[in-house]
Every structure is written in C-alpha cells, then in structure tokens.
Enzyme design. Structure first.
Site, PDB file in Angstrom:
ATOM      1  N   LYS A 118       0.930  -1.252   0.002  1.00 26.24           N
ATOM      2  CA  LYS A 118       0.041   0.149  -0.052  1.00 26.24           C
ATOM      3  C   LYS A 118       1.097   1.167   0.033  1.00 26.24           C
ATOM      4  O   LYS A 118       1.354   1.759   1.160  1.00 26.24           O
ATOM      5  CB  LYS A 118      -0.857   0.049   1.174  1.00 26.24           C
ATOM      6  CG  LYS A 118      -1.669   1.100   1.724  1.00 26.24           C
ATOM      7  CD  LYS A 118      -2.442   1.639   0.615  1.00 26.24           C
ATOM      8  CE  LYS A 118      -3.036   3.192   1.076  1.00 26.24           C
ATOM      9  NZ  LYS A 118      -2.035   3.908   0.649  1.00 26.24           N
ATOM     10  N   GLU A 178       8.605   2.029  11.708  1.00 29.66           N
ATOM     11  CA  GLU A 178       9.656   3.155  11.566  1.00 29.66           C
ATOM     12  C   GLU A 178       8.871   4.398  11.609  1.00 29.66           C
ATOM     13  O   GLU A 178       8.206   4.778  10.462  1.00 29.66           O
ATOM     14  CB  GLU A 178      10.654   3.034  10.454  1.00 29.66           C
ATOM     15  CG  GLU A 178      11.411   1.561  10.219  1.00 29.66           C
ATOM     16  CD  GLU A 178      12.148   1.781  11.533  1.00 29.66           C
ATOM     17  OE1 GLU A 178      12.676   2.587  11.860  1.00 29.66           O
ATOM     18  OE2 GLU A 178      12.796   0.499  11.605  1.00 29.66           O
ATOM     19  N   CYS A 199      12.802  11.453   7.515  1.00 33.16           N
ATOM     20  CA  CYS A 199      12.913  11.235   9.076  1.00 33.16           C
ATOM     21  C   CYS A 199      13.940  11.588   9.493  1.00 33.16           C
ATOM     22  O   CYS A 199      14.074  11.888  10.678  1.00 33.16           O
ATOM     23  CB  CYS A 199      11.978   9.914   9.126  1.00 33.16           C
ATOM     24  SG  CYS A 199      12.701   8.630   8.085  1.00 33.16           S
ATOM     25  N   GLU A 208       7.842  17.055  15.527  1.00 30.87           N
ATOM     26  CA  GLU A 208       8.409  16.709  14.154  1.00 30.87           C
ATOM     27  C   GLU A 208       7.631  17.640  12.986  1.00 30.87           C
ATOM     28  O   GLU A 208       6.406  17.925  13.087  1.00 30.87           O
ATOM     29  CB  GLU A 208       8.018  15.521  13.703  1.00 30.87           C
ATOM     30  CG  GLU A 208       8.930  14.850  12.414  1.00 30.87           C
ATOM     31  CD  GLU A 208       8.658  13.458  11.936  1.00 30.87           C
ATOM     32  OE1 GLU A 208       7.656  12.990  12.080  1.00 30.87           O
ATOM     33  OE2 GLU A 208       9.731  13.157  11.191  1.00 30.87           O
TER      34      GLU A 208
END
Ligand SMILES: Cc1cc2nc3c(=O)[nH]c(=O)nc-3n(C[C@H](O)[C@H](O)[C@H](O)COP(=O)(O)OP(=O)(O)OC[C@H]3O[C@@H](n4cnc5c(N)ncnc54)[C@H](O)[C@@H]3O)c2cc1C
Length: 1008
Positions: free
Chosen positions: A686, A767, A801, A898
């Site tokens: 996906k 992750e 990231c 973040e």
C-alpha cells in the site's frame, strides 16, 4: 602495477636515463653543499615533532589532528585539554620527556597552551606568508632579490556562501593591487622572470575556483560556469590592466572538468583573447590527464595563444582514493607512487615537445622528476630558460638554490592569508613532508641513497619510497569476511556530461507520457476501479503526472486472498531462487535508473541527486537482502553435543501488508517489500497516495524479474479505509510500516488486538519520525559543520525522517557559526526539482505546505525568526521558504514536534553536557550528530547520545544500506534497522530442531 607510461622520444631510453642520472647527481651534489631544510633538522621543536611523526604513524595522525583543531581553540586551557586528549593516551608512543611535559601542562595550561599556539604559528609561517601587507611585500621582495619568482595564492576557510565568495574575490583583487604597486620598483628584474622568449609578468596570481562560487554542484555545471565567470571576469580584467599572470590551480577531481571548461571559456572571451597571460595546473596522478593536456594544447594552438601548464603530481591523493572507494567509483588516481612519477615524466616530455604553444612549469620537489625534465629538454633542444620549476614556500629550499645555480628559472608558490585559518594547508604540507612515499622525507629524513632517489620509476620497485603500499593496502580492505557479499550501488557521477544528459532525456521522455493510469495489480493482473486519484507534480499542481486506481475493501480482500494463495508455494521456493528474483529486479532497476529518477523528480519533487540516490538505495535493498537471506538460509548449529544434533533455522511468517511513505518513494517501499518477500512471505503493498506511479513501476519490475503471481500485490488507495482494514485483518500476519508517529502508533495498537480466528500474533515493523539534533562543539570545523547542517536540514526540503531539525551550538562558536549558517542558507538555490542544481524544491503537496507554513507562524510567536529564504513566486508550486529560528525554548512546539519541512531551530548551549541534555530531551530517538574535534566529547556522544543512528563529523542524513543500518527507538520506531543484517528476522520465525542421534547406544562418529 599498471603499464608504466613511457615517453623517451627518439633517443634510446638508456641515453635519457644516463642524462637523468647525471643531472640528478649534479642537483643532489649542489644540495648537499647547502644546508638541509630546517624542517628536517632533528634539533628544536619542529625537528622533534617531525622525527616522531616519521617514526610513529599514530602519533603523526594525532599530532596533525591537533594542529588542525588549534585555530578554533581560544583559551590556553582549551589548548592544553586538546593536547592531552590527542596525545596523552596509551596508543600514542610518546617520549618520556614529552609525556612529562603533557602532564605538567595540566597545572600550567595558561603558559603551555599559548606557548603551543605560538610554536604552531611559527611552524605555519614556514609555509605561508601571513596577512600583514608589509610582511607579504617584504617576503616577496626577498625572493625577488634571490632571483626567485613567485606566485601568490589566497588562503582561507572553505567558501560556504556567496557572501564569502564575494569576499574571496575581493581579496584576490586587493592582493594584486598590493603587489602591483610594489613590483615596478624592484629592479633589476628577477632572473627567473626572464624566459628565453622574453620577460614574463612578475605579478603571478594562483586562483582556486572553489573559492569563487559556493554552490558548485555536479548536476549543474552551467550555472557554476556562469557564476564563476562573473567573478573571474573582474579578476582577469584587472590582471589585464596590471599585466599580471593568472593561473588556475587544480583541486579535487570533481572540479577538474569544470575547471578545464571554465579556463577555455574565459580565455575564449574576446576581451581576454590575448591578455592577461594565463595557465593552469595539470595533475599527473590522474589516469586521464594526458587527454586533458593534449586537448588544452590543441585548443591553444587553434587560437594561436601560448598558455602555461604547471605540471604537478596532485595534492589530494588520499581524498580521491577514499572518496572513490566509498562511492564505488573508479579510482581516478594511479595507485602506485611510481606510476604517478612515471606519468609525470611522460607528460614532462609531452609539454616540452609542444614548446611552440605551451610554457612548461614543473611543480615538484622531486630531484628525479626535475632531472628528467632537464634531460628531456636537452634531448629536444628546448632551451633551459624556456621553462620553469615551481616549488612551494617553505619546502626544499636547497633544491631551489641548486637550480638557480644551474641557471634554471625557479618560482615559489606563496600562500597568503591568516595563519590560523590556513591550518588545513599547513597540515597538507606536514603530511607531504612526512609521507613515507614522498621524495622529501626519503631524501632528508631517511637519508635514502642517490641511486634510490634517482631510480627510474619504470623499473620494478622504481620509486624513491621505502614502502610499496597500494591504494587498497593503504585504505585497508575493511571487508569483514563474516558479512554477506554485497556492494553498494554507486551513485551516478553527474560530473560526467553523458550522465546528466541521460537524466535530462529521461525527463523529456516522461513529459511525453504524463497522465498515465496506474491500475491495481492483484495476482499479476491489472485491476481498474471506479475512482482514480491524480498524482500531481509538487512543483506544478496543474500538472498531472498520472492517475492511480483507488482500491476499496473488495479489492483489498481480493489482494489478501491472492497473497494467501500464493504464499505457501513461494515459501517452498529455494532461497537461492528467491534471492535470484531480487537480484534480477536490482538489475532491472539499474537498467531503468534514469527513467525512475526522472519519475521521482516529477512525482515526489526530489532533486536530481536525491532521486538518483533513492533508486540506488532500492537496488541496494534488493541485493543486500538477497545476500543476507542466503546467509540466514544456512541452518545454525546451536551447540555441539555428543549424540544429538541441534540446529536453528528460519521460517517465513506468512502474509503481510507493507505501508510505505512518499519521501523515499521507491527505496522504502522496495526495502520493506524485498525483505518480506525474500524471506518467503507474500505481501500487499500500500504505497503513499502521493507517489503511486513510482510504486507501479516497482511492481512492474518485480513481475518482469519473474516473481510469481500473488506474491506481491499492489493496492493503491485510501490508507484510512483499505490500509486500516488490512492492518486489523485476522489473516494478516505482519505489518511493515514507515511513516508518521500518529499512524504508526495506531497501527501498533490495532495489531495488538487479537481477533477470533486469527492464526498469528502480528509482528509490527514500525519506523516513525524523528526530531533530530546536531550538536556543533566549540572546536568543530565550521566549514564542515555549516555545510553538514545545511544539507541535513534542507536537503529534500527537510522531508526526511532523518532530517536535522534542532541544531545545538556551543556558545564559543555560536555567533560565527550562525552568521555563516545563515549566509550559506541564503545562498542555497531554490526552485523546481527538475532544474538541476536546486538544493531546495517544493514540499510534497498543498496540505504539507499549509501545515508547515502554519507551524512557521506559530514558531514566530515562540522563538526568534533568524532567517527566512525566498522562494519562487509560483502559485502552482508548493513552496515553503526555508526558515531558521533561534532562541527556541525547549518547551516550544518548534523544539518538540516533528515538522517534516525546511524549518530549523537553533539553540545555544553553555557546555557540552547541556548540549547533550538538549539533544536527548525528546520523545524521539532517530538520528543525531556531532561535529567536534575533541576525542573525549566524541566518545561521550557515542556513550550518551540517545538516537538510533549517530553521525560524527558528517551530515546526519543519507544512511547507506548495509553500511549504516537505519532506524530508531522510543517514538521513532521499533528498533528494527532497515538495511541491517538483523532486519530480515522481523519477517521470519525462528525454529530449533533437535534430533537424538543415539540408536541403541550407538552414535555417528562425526557427532561425537
Ligand atoms: C608550485 C606548486 C604548485 C602546486 N599546485 C598544485 C595544484 O594546483 N593542484 C594540486 O593538486 N597540487 C598542486 N601542487 C602539489 C603537488 O601536486 C604535489 O602534491 C607536491 O608537489 C608533491 O609532489 P612532488 O613531486 O614534490 O613529491 P613526490 O614526493 O615525488 O611525490 C608525491 C606525490 O606523489 C603522488 N603519490 C603519493 N603516493 C602515491 C601513490 N600511492 N600512488 C600514486 N601517486 C602517489 C601524490 O601526488 C603526491 O603528492 C603544487 C605543487 C607545487 C610545488
């Protein structure tokens, strides 16, 4: 050793050799009558240090590292602390007296520290002229009086911003003015400036092009040429007025083609067609330099213009070797010193043979190389005063005087600038003087015999060196035999024009096919849906790159059924064949590298280098996981026990869903899928809504590589419905997810709920994000730290990231660092990813743009806006101006959340302990970094920095498969390290098998 080049013209080689030896013996004889250079005398401070450096490699490294950091140390106690950190440890073999002095220094650092700085400054003075105008003039005049000509160069920090490049070019201009006002009074003319063809300009300036533009990027030489030309034009114009000579120095290999192009472009301009006089350096250690030299001479001949070529061996041998090895690029330099020496001789002859168009300048301190040039000139009948010898300031003075005595022309290369920022130059000179392979150390420190010093480099073992190390021996083949055979895919070398053209052509080709429809792929069959979602170019939201089918629960169930049906047979495929499919896919990815990178540029807004890197990483994942799986396939004996066999091996888990993000649209999707599949599982992919077309290409390549139907199924569509449905599904055995913390945590929780009929506890490979911090220590190399921070924070618009979002700078460095950081950020090229050379492009879509812009507005109420960049005024693109905040409170959203965009928060720390505490004050633990030259602080970071990937003295993004297994812990993820050897175990269940081998008291002999 490769075939040693040779050029001896028509004269028999033996005659040339005799002449070389005669000339060499003559020079050596004259040198012996002179004093040996002070650097090598064993007396005094320098002598003692050089002596120890030659004896002990580790001491040498530590000492030169200390010299390198010294300019950044502002107090005596800091100097004393660093000296102890570098030298007072068990690995360094110090003389008892030096060790005692170090111990004493702790108590009297105020005296010792400043004393050391003065000593090193004194050492630097041997090799450079300093910054004081009077001193510069006095030193040059002294050379003039000795009949030594000069060339001056400006030393300084690496140029990280356009402001610094402007400053540099002004310094070149000022230096020319200074010397030009003095030299006319120096009469009579320096003999070394009198060629057999007439006088040559006394004002000779050596220019480094890297100092004149801060944004030289391999993908975009055109912009570099344009910007460099603008600054060079001012220098050349003034040089023409002053009758000066301009030399282009040659730097790293990455700049070579650009420097050659620039040289020709500048001197082709009508304004400079006849003046000023110009030349450039050619590096004989480069395997391809002969072609460059011949091309230059043809260019000059065509224009009927003389040029000067300074033939050197090359000053960046270690750097070129290490960088090429790290990138798996062909090493551009010869591997053996003797090959470089032989090539220098060959090119010396070529230069002299073309005396009609080129003024030869031999830049060497090697008596054999010099003698060879003299002998060749004699053979060719080229007058000795048609060419010159060039040597560096502070090096080999006795050779200079000997050559003057022999009526040769000698020029000294004199770097000018502040002594302490010039320390990198000093370290290069020290390394050269103490190199085991170098002529100088062999002659002056090791006392090699004249025969050895003058040996023909083409003879077996023909080198002055007492060592015969090759590249791979020197750099060490650090290949650990226990690791699977794997080699990272080299990044594309965009300095090669053909590579740039390939990507450019791929982009054009892609533009012709825009709007393609990407169906679902279930059981290898295309499945279309009612709904289609456009995938838009982040740089132009009106441009539809393609359309992706939108799966519903029905297709999700169908994909799951096909995966379940295919998995048992796939699990029984021998590992060798499963690995083979991945390796074939890697080959296909390589075949389509440019097309895939082009798709990433348009669909994900990645710039050329980042897009190319993402495809390379996908190739790496396929090859690496194939190699690791082969290794895991070997059953492991757990213990050797008599009469019993005990083995552990691995079984696939079953069927999983792979949920991938858009920021590494190919690599992350490919990595998670390849790992699961090679382990014998089947998956439903996906991909992100933003990058379905790249996912479609990956699926097609898997099929082309021969993956059986149903093992991988592509399901594009809304994550909130089909993704969530499959995550919760009882027939899903594992979930591999990379994405935001918000979704990751939800998946983790959902997977923890066991439903009726569920066969397995779900394994989640998760992750998530980061709030990554980089510390810049008080002694950091600012040239590197500034560029490391810029690339880590703003590369791919901060949408990684691993990206840097918090920078903590020690107070000692803060003001200077911030000033340079902002200037460097201000110089970053911003624009569409498609235009090569842009570092910062648009963010992925409108939602991201709105979200980040809102966070910046909030940031303005929380902290001080230190800088905000400008972006193109294009309403169709999703730009967010790169932004730097300072005075950021640790409680603010800016500091804690973040952002996933080009926003950087900078904080000041009073101590290293405080810096670490700030770095660790986060719910995340993904990447972290430190720029420091304190061995103690580097060790402390290794022990205390809370993050999954810690980078020391380098940028904090760009982990490579197999080399830097990537992933974090805390709220950054489950600690599963993609690209690491253990990663595959997430997709496998361990089994142990024990067999009793005893039958009626009898056991096979080999099990006893
Ligand atoms: C006036 C002047 C200007 C210079 N300008 C430049 C310049 O613009 N660009 C530049 O790059 N350098 C420049 N140099 C530096 C030069 O390239 C050499 O590094 C230096 O002069 C040492 O070479 P040598 O012949 O004096 O000494 P040698 O001791 O004979 O040679 C040392 C050189 O051999 C080569 N070498 C060492 N080990 C190996 C190995 N294992 N395999 C292959 N080759 C090896 C390296 O090039 C090394 O520098 C300049 C030097 C001078 C004197």
């Amino acid at each position: 050793m490769a075939t040693a080049p040779s050029s001896t013209g028509n004269k028999p080689a033996a005659d040339i050799e005799t002449a070389v030896r005669q000339r060499g013996a003559e020079i050596l004889g004259l040198m012996d009558a002179a004093d040996s250079p002070s650097l090598f005398s064993r007396k005094g401070f320098y002598g003692a240090l050089m002596d120890w450096s030659l004896r002990d490699e580790h001491f040498k490294t530590q000492l030169f590292r200390f010299v390198d950091v010294l300019p950044m140390l502002n107090t005596s106690s800091e100097i004393s602390r660093h000296l102890k950190e570098y030298l007072d440890n068990d690995r360094v073999n110090l003389s008892p007296a030096l060790r005692l002095a170090l111990k004493a220094s702790a108590g009297a650092s105020w005296l010792f520290g400043s004393g050391v700085k003065a000593q090193v400054t004194g050492l630097a003075r041997q090799f450079m002229l300093g910054n004081d105008e009077k001193e510069i003039v006095a030193t040059l005049r002294k050379l003039h009086e000795q009949d030594i000509a000069f060339t001056v160069d400006v030393l300084g920090e690496a140029v990280v911003s356009e402001a610094e490049a402007d400053e540099y070019s002004t310094r070149y201009l000022k230096l020319m003015e200074l010397i030009a006002t003095e030299t006319p009074n120096w009469l009579p003319a320096c003999k070394s400036n009198l060629s057999a063809r007439g006088p040559v300009p006394p004002l000779n300036l050596s220019v480094k092009i890297s100092a004149l533009y801060s944004q030289i990027h391999p993908t975009d030489p055109e912009t570099a040429i344009e910007k460099l030309s603008a600054r060079l034009r001012r220098i050349l114009r003034r040089a023409k007025e002053l009758g000066a000579f301009i030399n282009f120095d040659m730097e790293s290999y990455a700049l070579k083609n650009l420097t050659l192009r620039l040289f020709k472009a500048m001197f082709d301009e009508p304004e400079f067609a006849s003046a000023p006089a110009g030349g450039l350096a050619v590096q004989a250690y480069l395997k391809d330099c002969e072609a460059d030299l011949r091309d230059l001479m043809a260019w000059a001949r065509e224009r009927k213009r003389r040029i000067t070529v300074r033939l050197v061996k090359g000053a960046y041998w270690d750097y070129e070797t290490v960088m090429a090895q790290q990138r798996h690029w062909p090493v551009p330099v010869f591997e053996h010193k003797a090959e470089t020496d032989a090539n220098f001789e060959k090119l010396s002859a070529v230069l002299l043979e073309n005396d009609d168009v080129v003024d030869a300048a031999f830049g060497t301190h090697n008596v054999r190389s010099i003698a060879h040039a003299l002998a060749q000139a004699e053979r060719l009948g080229v007058p000795q005063r048609n060419f010159e010898f060039q040597m560096l300031c502070g090096m080999a003075d006795s050779i200079k005087t000997s050559l003057l005595q022999m009526d040769c022309r000698v020029r000294e290369y004199c770097p000018v600038g502040e002594l302490l920022p010039g320390m990198a130059y000093l370290v290069r000179r020290l390394l050269e003087n103490t190199s085991n392979e170098g002529f100088l150390a062999n002659k002056f420190a090791k006392g090699a015999s004249p025969e050895a010093l003058l040996r023909n480099p083409r003879e077996p073992g023909g080198t002055t060196s007492t060592s015969s190390q090759t590249t791979s021996e020197k750099s060490g083949t650090r290949w650990n035999a226990s690791l699977p055979a794997f080699r990272n895919e080299p990044p594309t070398d965009f300095t090669i024009a053909a590579e740039r053209e390939k990507l450019s052509a791929a982009l054009k080709e892609l533009r012709r096919k825009l709007g393609r429809r990407q169906p679902l792929i279930i059981n290898h069959k295309s499945v279309t849906t009612e709904a289609w979602l456009p995938s838009l170019n982040p740089a132009d939201q009106k441009e539809i790159v393609g359309l992706a089918a939108q799966a519903t629960i029905t297709e999700a169930e169908s994909a799951l059924a096909s995966a379940r049906a295919a998995q048992p047979a796939w699990a029984r495929w021998p590992v060798e064949q499963r690995a083979g499919i991945l390796e074939r896919t890697a080959t296909l990815l390589r075949r389509d590298k440019a097309a895939l990178a082009a798709l990433e540029v348009l669909e994900a807004g990645k710039n050329w280098t980042e897009a190319d890197g993402d495809v390379a990483e996908a190739i790496d994942f396929c090859n690496f996981y194939a190699a690791v799986m082969r290794e895991l396939d070997r059953p492991q004996r757990t213990q050797l026990v008599a009469g019993e066999s005990n083995f552990q091996h691995w079984w696939p888990r079953g069927v999983g869903i792979v949920i991938a993000p858009w920021n590494f649209p190919l690599a992350i999707l490919a990595g998670m899928t390849a790992a699961a599949v090679v382990a014998g599982n089947a998956v439903i992919m996906k991909p992100s809504d933003q990058t379905p077309l790249i996912a479609g290409r990956w699926m097609t390549l898997l099929m082309e590589a021969g993956l059986p139907a149903g093992v991988v199924n592509l399901l594009t569509g809304p994550g909130g419905s089909v993704g969530a449905h499959l995550v919760a599904h009882p027939q899903i055995d594992f979930i591999a997810f990379t994405g935001s913390k918000e979704i990751g945590v939800k998946i983790w929780e959902t997977a923890g709920r066991t439903l009726p009929g569920q066969a397995n506890l779900k394994k989640v490979v998760c992750e998530m994000g980061g709030k990554n911090c980089l510390i810049v220590d008080g002694d950091a190399d600012l040239d590197e730290a500034v560029m490391g921070a810029i690339h880590s924070a703003f590369g791919y618009q901060g949408q990684k990231c691993s990206a840097l979002s918090r920078l903590v700078v020690l107070a000692d460095n803060y003001d200077r660092f911030l000033e340079r950081l902002v200037a460097a950020a201000n110089s970053m090229p911003v624009g569409p990813a498609e235009a090569p050379g842009n570092l910062v492009g648009p963010v992925i879509n409108r939602d991201a743009q709105r979200r980040i812009l809102a966070l910046i507005e909030t940031g303005k109420t929380e902290a001080k806006l230190a800088w905000q960049g400008r972006v193109p005024a294009d309403p169709d693109a999703c730009y967010v101006p790169p932004t730097i905040f300072t005075e950021v409170p640790a409680t603010s959203r800016l500091f804690r959340e973040e952002i996933f965009g080009p926003v950087l928060s900078v904080s000041k720390a009073k101590s290293f302990g405080e810096a670490l505490a700030l770095a660790n004050d986060s719910e995340f633990a993904l990447t972290g970094g430190l720029y420091s030259r304190s061995p103690v602080n580097l060790e402390r970071a290794k022990a205390e920095f809370v993050c999954g990937n810690l980078y020391l003295n380098r940028p904090i993004t760009g982990a490579m498969v197999g080399r830097q297994p990537f992933g974090g812990f805390k709220m950054s993820g489950g600690g599963t390290k993609a690209g690491g050897r253990e990663y595959l175990q997430n997709f496998l269940s361990p089994r142990a098998i024990t067999e009793n081998l005893l039958r009626r008291g009898f056991a096979p002999a080999d099990e006893m």
